[in-house]
Design an enzyme around this catalytic site. Sequence first.
Site, PDB file in Angstrom:
ATOM      1  N   THR A   6       0.266  -1.273  -0.028  1.00 17.99           N
ATOM      2  CA  THR A   6      -0.262  -0.005  -0.213  1.00 17.99           C
ATOM      3  C   THR A   6       0.898   1.277  -0.178  1.00 17.99           C
ATOM      4  O   THR A   6       0.683   2.384  -0.227  1.00 17.99           O
ATOM      5  CB  THR A   6      -0.823   0.123   1.330  1.00 17.99           C
ATOM      6  OG1 THR A   6      -2.039  -1.045   1.187  1.00 17.99           O
ATOM      7  CG2 THR A   6      -1.940   1.295   1.574  1.00 17.99           C
ATOM      8  N   CYS A  56     -12.104  -7.073  -1.808  1.00 21.59           N
ATOM      9  CA  CYS A  56     -11.822  -5.808  -0.964  1.00 21.59           C
ATOM     10  C   CYS A  56     -12.840  -5.217  -0.036  1.00 21.59           C
ATOM     11  O   CYS A  56     -13.005  -4.567   0.992  1.00 21.59           O
ATOM     12  CB  CYS A  56     -11.297  -5.000  -1.524  1.00 21.59           C
ATOM     13  SG  CYS A  56      -9.414  -5.904  -2.217  1.00 21.59           S
ATOM     14  N   ASN A  82      -6.387  -8.753  -7.559  1.00 19.42           N
ATOM     15  CA  ASN A  82      -6.270  -9.130  -6.539  1.00 19.42           C
ATOM     16  C   ASN A  82      -7.910 -10.297  -6.114  1.00 19.42           C
ATOM     17  O   ASN A  82      -7.991 -10.859  -5.805  1.00 19.42           O
ATOM     18  CB  ASN A  82      -5.448  -8.753  -5.109  1.00 19.42           C
ATOM     19  CG  ASN A  82      -6.855  -7.714  -5.498  1.00 19.42           C
ATOM     20  OD1 ASN A  82      -6.599  -6.844  -6.378  1.00 19.42           O
ATOM     21  ND2 ASN A  82      -7.733  -7.012  -4.356  1.00 19.42           N
TER      22      ASN A  82
HETATM   23  C1  LIG Z   1      -2.146  -6.926  -1.148  1.00 18.59           C
HETATM   24  C2  LIG Z   1      -1.684  -6.094  -2.588  1.00 18.59           C
HETATM   25  C3  LIG Z   1      -2.163  -4.051  -2.019  1.00 18.59           C
HETATM   26  C4  LIG Z   1      -1.057  -3.625  -0.861  1.00 18.59           C
HETATM   27  O1  LIG Z   1      -0.325  -4.701  -0.324  1.00 18.59           O
HETATM   28  P1  LIG Z   1      -0.231  -4.565   1.894  1.00 18.59           P
HETATM   29  O2  LIG Z   1       1.414  -5.084   1.526  1.00 18.59           O
HETATM   30  O3  LIG Z   1      -1.061  -5.506   1.826  1.00 18.59           O
HETATM   31  O4  LIG Z   1      -0.164  -3.080   1.557  1.00 18.59           O
HETATM   32  C5  LIG Z   1      -1.751  -3.219  -3.430  1.00 18.59           C
HETATM   33  N1  LIG Z   1      -1.881  -4.328  -4.769  1.00 18.59           N
HETATM   34  C6  LIG Z   1      -2.179  -5.363  -4.944  1.00 18.59           C
HETATM   35  C7  LIG Z   1      -2.560  -6.334  -6.205  1.00 18.59           C
HETATM   36  C8  LIG Z   1      -2.709  -6.783  -3.629  1.00 18.59           C
HETATM   37  O5  LIG Z   1      -2.855  -7.587  -4.039  1.00 18.59           O
END
Ligand SMILES: *Cc1c(COP(=O)(O)O)cnc(C)c1O
Length: 412
Positions: free
Chosen positions: A82, A336, A161
Amino acid sequence: MSIANELPFQTPVYLDNSSTTRCDPRVVEEMLPYFSDTYGNAHSRSHAYGWGAEKAVDLARERVASLVNCKPSEIIFTSGGTESCNLAIFGAARMYAEKGKHIVTTAVEHRSCMDPCRALEREGFEVTYLPVDTNGLVTAEQVAGAIREDTILVSVIFGNNEVGTIMPAKEIGAVCKDKGVIFHLDACLGLDTETLDVDADGIDLLSMSGHKMYGPQGIGALYVRRRRPRVRLRALNLGGGQERGFRHGTLNVPGIVGMGKAAEICKETRDAEKVRQTALSKRLKDAFFAQMDHLYLNGHPTQRLPGLLNISFNYIEGESLMMGMSTLAVSSGSACTSATLEPSHVMRALGVGEDLVHTSIRFSLGRFTTEAEVDFAAKECLAAAHKLREMSPLYEMVKEGIDLNTIEWKHD
Ligand SMILES: *Cc1c(COP(=O)(O)O)cnc(C)c1O
């Protein structure tokens, strides 16, 4: 004694690797000394505690760089995916605002990219959200068509995701190079099975997340291109000047060490894992489709993360299905936003009907998933789904040949 104790694996069976992955034991082992033996601040230059930590960070930086084929000095460590995505998008937009205030992205981004884009709109930027096809893809031609004189950034998700679709990063990178626009790729998912090369793929900024690649939670990295072109970013925070001034704050040494080891393992195993997970998820999908009708695979049929299956079980409430299979750890198909029960923006962008959105389950297999677990998951899920179908009045009507679209529903 519970039945679960007789199984050759732990239950619930973990099929939620797109939410987070188990930290690989080899990663944990590598991290341990950095909590209480070599516990120095990596920037302490005056003693061995600091030197030891710095050396470990250097090695981790090399390993992460090697995974995406860049220079170690082009890797910035962050607190996770993030933060990497936020730094890439806010950082580039604010640094290059004088050049232009237009950003191109897609309608299926992770919240960590979508929300910064929305915030930038409130700061006076203009954002184009490219629509996707029913498989969840944007094309390089769409990106090319959206780029204008004042476009400063293109930001695209790599492996999605929610539905698993993999975007054509290399083609989009070529368009961005051709037009001289910075290209950010959110590659938080996919680095354990796919091969990305920042030079060959024309990537300028690339976000990674430790806990999506069998490393620890709370650590991430951002690749920032230093040559042709040299990309600059406005930092999100202020402080001690660490990470070339792009990301201030004392380094999370154990986390960085873990991320480095995780990257090394991913590079060594990604080709074999891709083959293995492709076969395993095909086995799961085939079991479902052979033993149940009215199922839909969401996302692209082939251009997808090998371990991720997002399946709609028509006429069954996804939440009920999840509750009916307590021996499996899975997510609803729109993970999400499942807390709000809002249809996810991703599924909506693919044009998945609202009814099917609410019946979808996301199974995400990973490095530690075994064939026995997949067979167990298929059995458990099918049993629960068949039971719920039997109780579904809608399914009853469909079986009797009634076209549900012709029914006029009576509202009170
Ligand atoms: C999980 C995820 C994030 C965020 O990563 P974190 O380490 O959980 O903050 C961003 N983009 C995608 C596609 C993700 O799957």
